[in-house]
Design a protein around this motif. Structure first.
Motif, short mmCIF file in Angstrom:
data_model
loop_
_atom_site.label_atom_id
_atom_site.label_comp_id
_atom_site.label_asym_id
_atom_site.label_seq_id
_atom_site.Cartn_x
_atom_site.Cartn_y
_atom_site.Cartn_z
N ASP A 1 -0.29 4.77 0.06
CA ASP A 1 -0.69 5.92 0.85
C ASP A 1 -0.88 5.57 2.31
OD1 ASP A 1 -2.91 4.42 -0.23
OD2 ASP A 1 -4.28 5.98 0.50
N PHE B 1 -14.46 -5.36 -1.40
CA PHE B 1 -14.47 -4.01 -1.97
C PHE B 1 -14.97 -4.04 -3.42
CE2 PHE B 1 -12.43 -3.03 1.79
CZ PHE B 1 -11.21 -3.66 1.94
N GLY C 1 -7.24 -5.27 4.67
CA GLY C 1 -7.59 -3.97 5.27
C GLY C 1 -8.23 -4.17 6.63
N LYS D 1 0.84 -1.20 0.00
CA LYS D 1 0.00 0.00 0.00
C LYS D 1 0.87 1.24 0.00
CE LYS D 1 -3.92 2.25 2.26
NZ LYS D 1 -4.55 2.50 0.95
N SER E 1 -4.57 5.24 5.66
CA SER E 1 -5.52 4.83 4.62
C SER E 1 -6.63 5.87 4.46
CB SER E 1 -6.15 3.49 5.01
OG SER E 1 -6.97 3.66 6.17
N GLY E 2 -7.25 5.84 3.31
CA GLY E 2 -8.40 6.71 3.09
C GLY E 2 -9.52 6.42 4.06
N THR E 3 -9.68 5.15 4.41
CA THR E 3 -10.71 4.77 5.38
C THR E 3 -10.42 5.38 6.74
OG1 THR E 3 -11.01 2.66 4.22
CG2 THR E 3 -11.91 2.83 6.46
O1 LIG Z 1 -5.01 0.01 -0.38
C1 LIG Z 1 -5.87 -0.84 0.00
O2 LIG Z 1 -5.74 -2.08 -0.11
C2 LIG Z 1 -7.11 -0.30 0.62
N1 LIG Z 1 -7.27 1.00 0.59
C3 LIG Z 1 -8.45 1.68 1.02
C4 LIG Z 1 -8.07 2.77 2.00
O3 LIG Z 1 -7.01 3.43 1.73
O4 LIG Z 1 -8.82 2.96 2.98
C5 LIG Z 1 -9.58 0.78 1.44
C6 LIG Z 1 -9.18 -0.55 2.00
O5 LIG Z 1 -8.83 -0.41 3.36
C7 LIG Z 1 -8.10 -1.24 1.22
#
Ligand SMILES: O=C(O)C1=N[C@H](C(=O)O)C[C@H](O)C1
Ligand SMILES: NC(=O)C1=CN([C@@H]2O[C@H](COP(=O)(O)OP(=O)(O)OC[C@H]3O[C@@H](n4cnc5c(N)ncnc54)[C@H](OP(=O)(O)O)[C@@H]3O)[C@@H](O)[C@H]2O)C=CC1
Length: 262
Positions: free
Chosen positions: A161, A236, A211, A159, A164-166
């Protein structure tokens, strides 16, 4: 809408060579309410679940020339590319389901602008479980004034970022319920006592964890831990395709995943 009329919608997938792009294409192949009629990727990839993958640079021309037309574009890519893909879809009158995270304010605004032309539904997390967690976290935060709050997210080691966006969405929900909490402290090290008003935020990266999100609230000898774990990325992909089927044919505007779940 497809779900109501029983028609199958035509879906374009960007990032088709990625973890989520592949999941979306594979999930669509098992559904009756949608079919992937167009798939693109930046770099060359072999067909995914029998779907040929075109060059993402050709997306505008492919959307303009699609016959029958694409109904919804589903995007799980990266922020800079997502903005380009959404602009191309808006230019072609194609609705957008955006799952990409990690946008900066300017990129968020660009995605929001597309909603002037087409229906746009963006969600940091397309799982029903996180929608439920958000409701539980908002209620708990409001019911526990003065409690200390920490948010921890855990994802696969690929991953990009962080957090996380969540996690950012959960932080927004917490701060709305607890306006006294106005400082996000990302990690701790050295002499770092907790200060009033802070929320601790922690991002863990390991293995192929799909996640996990935990919200800890502690005070008055009470400890509350609210946690969601996604069993796989299929969760997802299913939610994103549910959103696509729901969004197809709607008026231009910005929509929320919680509306799909109602
Ligand atoms: O990068 C991921 O795999 C996910 N990213 C999303 C986030 O950044 O929240 C959603 C999920 O958790 C999986
Ligand atoms: N909302 C939700 O429910 C979920 C959201 N996500 C989000 O979706 C996004 C993609 O995740 P994931 O599929 O694991 O990522 P991957 O790196 O596995 O896939 C990214 C895909 O997008 C393409 N891409 C195009 N532009 C970019 C760019 N600027 N940066 C990175 N990739 C780009 C890549 O093409 P190429 O290989 O040619 O580089 C690749 O095919 C992330 O933002 C993630 O947080 C993930 C899961 C669930």
């Amino acid at each position: 809408m497809a779900a109501e009329t029983g028609d199958s919608i035509r879906v374009a997938v960007t990032g088709a060579g990625g973890r989520m792009g592949r999941e979306v294409i594979e999930a669509a192949s098992d559904r009756d309410d949608c079919e992937v009629s167009l798939a693109v990727n930046r770099s060359p990839v072999d067909p995914v679940a029998g779907v040929e993958v075109a060059d993402a640079a050709d997306l505008p021309a492919l959307l303009a020339g699609a016959d029958p037309a694409v109904d919804v574009l589903v995007d799980f890519t990266g922020p800079d590319s997502s903005v380009e893909y959404v602009a191309a879809a808006a230019g072609a009158g194609v609705a957008c389901v955006v799952g990409t995270t990690g946008f900066d304010d300017e990129q968020e605004a660009a995605i929001a602008d597309a909603a002037d032309a087409v229906p746009v539904l963006r969600a940091s997390n397309f799982s029903r479980g996180i929608a439920a967690l958000r409701r539980a976290v908002s209620a708990a935060a409001a019911a526990l004034p003065g409690y200390d709050v920490e948010v921890t997210e855990t994802h696969h080691n690929g991953k990009v970022d962080a957090p996380s966006g969540t996690a950012l969405t959960l932080l927004d929900d917490i701060e709305e319920a607890r306006p006294d909490l106005d400082e996000r402290v990302h990690g701790r090290e050295g002499d770092a006592p907790r200060t009033d008003g802070e929320i601790g935020v922690h991002a863990r990266r390991a293995g192929d964890i799909a996640g996990e999100h935990e919200v800890l609230m502690a005070g008055d000898e009470n400890v509350l831990e609210l946690t969601h774990r996604a069993g796989s990325r299929r969760v997802f992909a299913a939610g994103a395709l549910d959103a696509a089927a729901w969004l197809a044919g709607r008026d231009a505007g910005a929509y929320d995943f919680t509306e799909v779940l109602e």
